[in-house]
Scaffold this active site. Structure first.
Site, PDB file in Angstrom:
ATOM      1  N   LYS A 116       0.091   4.225   0.225  1.00 46.47           N
ATOM      2  CA  LYS A 116      -0.511   5.296   1.039  1.00 46.47           C
ATOM      3  C   LYS A 116      -0.479   6.624   0.260  1.00 46.47           C
ATOM      4  O   LYS A 116      -0.739   6.619  -0.942  1.00 46.47           O
ATOM      5  CB  LYS A 116       0.185   5.383   2.408  1.00 46.47           C
ATOM      6  CG  LYS A 116       0.188   4.021   3.115  1.00 46.47           C
ATOM      7  CD  LYS A 116       0.483   4.077   4.576  1.00 46.47           C
ATOM      8  CE  LYS A 116       0.485   2.643   5.129  1.00 46.47           C
ATOM      9  NZ  LYS A 116       0.582   2.592   6.564  1.00 46.47           N
ATOM     10  N   SER A 166       4.257  -3.153  10.036  1.00 42.96           N
ATOM     11  CA  SER A 166       5.699  -3.148  10.323  1.00 42.96           C
ATOM     12  C   SER A 166       6.419  -4.413   9.864  1.00 42.96           C
ATOM     13  O   SER A 166       7.345  -4.886  10.526  1.00 42.96           O
ATOM     14  CB  SER A 166       5.959  -2.895  11.810  1.00 42.96           C
ATOM     15  OG  SER A 166       5.526  -1.597  12.159  1.00 42.96           O
ATOM     16  N   ASN A 224       0.879  -1.156   0.000  1.00 45.49           N
ATOM     17  CA  ASN A 224       0.000   0.000   0.000  1.00 45.49           C
ATOM     18  C   ASN A 224       0.926   1.218   0.000  1.00 45.49           C
ATOM     19  O   ASN A 224       1.687   1.409   0.946  1.00 45.49           O
ATOM     20  CB  ASN A 224      -0.849  -0.090   1.278  1.00 45.49           C
ATOM     21  CG  ASN A 224      -1.587   1.171   1.610  1.00 45.49           C
ATOM     22  OD1 ASN A 224      -1.716   2.066   0.788  1.00 45.49           O
ATOM     23  ND2 ASN A 224      -2.081   1.237   2.848  1.00 45.49           N
ATOM     24  N   GLU A 276      -4.226  -6.547   9.839  1.00 39.18           N
ATOM     25  CA  GLU A 276      -3.280  -5.486  10.177  1.00 39.18           C
ATOM     26  C   GLU A 276      -3.659  -4.895  11.540  1.00 39.18           C
ATOM     27  O   GLU A 276      -4.503  -3.983  11.615  1.00 39.18           O
ATOM     28  CB  GLU A 276      -3.319  -4.376   9.119  1.00 39.18           C
ATOM     29  CG  GLU A 276      -2.962  -4.854   7.731  1.00 39.18           C
ATOM     30  CD  GLU A 276      -2.507  -3.708   6.843  1.00 39.18           C
ATOM     31  OE1 GLU A 276      -1.336  -3.697   6.477  1.00 39.18           O
ATOM     32  OE2 GLU A 276      -3.319  -2.820   6.536  1.00 39.18           O
ATOM     33  N   GLU A 279      -6.232   3.004   8.466  1.00 35.82           N
ATOM     34  CA  GLU A 279      -6.230   4.474   8.421  1.00 35.82           C
ATOM     35  C   GLU A 279      -7.583   5.014   7.947  1.00 35.82           C
ATOM     36  O   GLU A 279      -8.003   6.094   8.353  1.00 35.82           O
ATOM     37  CB  GLU A 279      -5.068   4.963   7.543  1.00 35.82           C
ATOM     38  CG  GLU A 279      -3.734   4.753   8.264  1.00 35.82           C
ATOM     39  CD  GLU A 279      -2.549   4.463   7.353  1.00 35.82           C
ATOM     40  OE1 GLU A 279      -2.604   4.775   6.162  1.00 35.82           O
ATOM     41  OE2 GLU A 279      -1.559   3.901   7.868  1.00 35.82           O
ATOM     42  N   GLY A 284       2.745   1.476  10.794  1.00 40.31           N
ATOM     43  CA  GLY A 284       3.329   2.808  10.661  1.00 40.31           C
ATOM     44  C   GLY A 284       4.534   3.059  11.551  1.00 40.31           C
ATOM     45  O   GLY A 284       5.024   2.146  12.234  1.00 40.31           O
ATOM     46  N   HIS A 310      -9.049  -0.223   5.277  1.00 40.24           N
ATOM     47  CA  HIS A 310      -7.708  -0.089   5.856  1.00 40.24           C
ATOM     48  C   HIS A 310      -7.812   0.626   7.206  1.00 40.24           C
ATOM     49  O   HIS A 310      -8.667   1.499   7.393  1.00 40.24           O
ATOM     50  CB  HIS A 310      -6.788   0.693   4.907  1.00 40.24           C
ATOM     51  CG  HIS A 310      -5.371   0.719   5.391  1.00 40.24           C
ATOM     52  ND1 HIS A 310      -4.919   1.686   6.249  1.00 40.24           N
ATOM     53  CD2 HIS A 310      -4.332  -0.120   5.179  1.00 40.24           C
ATOM     54  CE1 HIS A 310      -3.642   1.441   6.534  1.00 40.24           C
ATOM     55  NE2 HIS A 310      -3.268   0.349   5.895  1.00 40.24           N
TER      56      HIS A 310
HETATM   57  P1  13P Z   1       3.795  -0.397   7.527  1.00 38.84           P
HETATM   58  O1  13P Z   1       4.389  -1.665   6.921  1.00 38.84           O
HETATM   59  O2  13P Z   1       4.544   0.826   7.127  1.00 38.84           O
HETATM   60  O3  13P Z   1       3.630  -0.545   9.010  1.00 38.84           O
HETATM   61  O4  13P Z   1       2.335  -0.225   6.896  1.00 38.84           O
HETATM   62  C1  13P Z   1       1.500  -1.330   6.782  1.00 38.84           C
HETATM   63  C2  13P Z   1       0.255  -0.960   6.102  1.00 38.84           C
HETATM   64  O5  13P Z   1      -0.490  -0.108   6.532  1.00 38.84           O
HETATM   65  C3  13P Z   1      -0.091  -1.658   4.855  1.00 38.84           C
HETATM   66  O6  13P Z   1      -1.386  -1.366   4.483  1.00 38.84           O
END
Ligand code: 13P
Length: 257
Positions: free
Chosen positions: A11, A213, A9, A167, A97, A173, A95
């Site tokens: 983002k 992560s 992703n 997740e 977020e 993040g 997701h």
């Molecule tokens: P990170 O791997 O940066 O923690 O992000 C994971 C994520 O949100 C994938 O959608």
């Protein structure tokens, strides 16, 4: 042979130019990977989707979100028809977020899942508990609720078009702490049991990916677990060379030789 899934992703980090450069490099680096064994997908920003589609053949391109409605008074939203027009056949829904920064509910997530399926898309449904859910021992209940509501009304036939990304919110993040392989495996089992309750044997086709992560130091241990079918990566995937190495390392750990 079990198929493995690797995705990223992007983002809100790469513009059109950066997305295309990244995708071209990643495609060149991963050209030799057997797509029967390894499926690769990338989710760029909306503005980069059209160019992304034009510039890669062997990497699936997905959208990070979409509206549940085909058209209407939804200022600022992107319709499934608009994604269809670009030939985008994969969409991520729910997701962390989207849920926690933009306040999306399970019911909205469900409407988006159904809209994606109506448009013949593959849908990656993201689920995950917060740190508080984990503290109070309700992680499994939260995951079950997100799945039962998110997949409400999805037929056994459509289960083939569904993927799930686990997740945990606390793992995602810059401030995230990766889930231990033991914990991730335990939650993947909860998810797979719940999918079986919903779809019966048809649930066997639904891959469950771990995200949060993931990095070059933990990818092997995570993917080696029985119930982890793939890795959904953020930061550690945003440089093509680094992601390519992570994928190869993980494939080797899951499928020795
Ligand atoms: P990170 O791997 O940066 O923690 O992000 C994971 C994520 O949100 C994938 O959608």
């Amino acid at each position: 042979m079990k198929r493995l899934y690797f995705g990223s992703n992007l983002k809100m980090y790469k513009n059109v130019h950066d997305t295309v450069c990244y995708l071209k490099e990643l495609e060149a680096l991963t050209m030799d990977l057997d797509r029967e064994r390894v499926e690769l997908f990338i989710m760029p920003s909306f503005t980069a989707l059209a160019e992304a589609k034009k510039n890669v053949q062997r990497i699936q391109i997905g959208a990070q979100n979409m509206c549940w409605a085909d058209r209407g008074q939804f200022t600022g939203e992107i319709s499934p028809c608009m994604l269809e027009e670009l030939g985008v056949g994969l969409v991520m829904v729910g997701h962390s977020e989207r849920r926690h920064v933009f306040g999306e509910t399970d019911e909205e997530v469900n409407q988006k899942v159904l809209a994606g399926l109506r448009h013949g898309m593959q849908v990656l449904l993201c689920v995950g508990e917060t740190a508080d859910d984990k503290k109070y021992g309700i992680s499994a209940d939260v995951l079950r609720k997100q799945l039962l509501v998110g997949l409400h009304g999805v037929s056994g036939q459509d289960a083939r078009s569904i993927g799930v990304a686990y997740e945990p919110v606390w793992s995602i993040g810059v401030d995230g702490i990766p889930a231990s392989p033991d914990y991730a495996e335990e939650m993947h089992r909860v998810i797979k049991d719940c999918l079986k309750d919903i779809f019966g044997e048809a649930s066997g086709s639904i891959p469950v990916l771990y995200g949060g992560s993931v990095n070059s130091g933990n990818a092997r241990q995570l993917i080696a677990r029985e119930s982890i079918d793939g890795l959904f990566v953020g930061r550690a995937a945003w440089q093509a060379g680094q992601f390519n190495r992570l994928i190869r390392d993980a494939v080797e750990a899951k499928i020795p030789g």
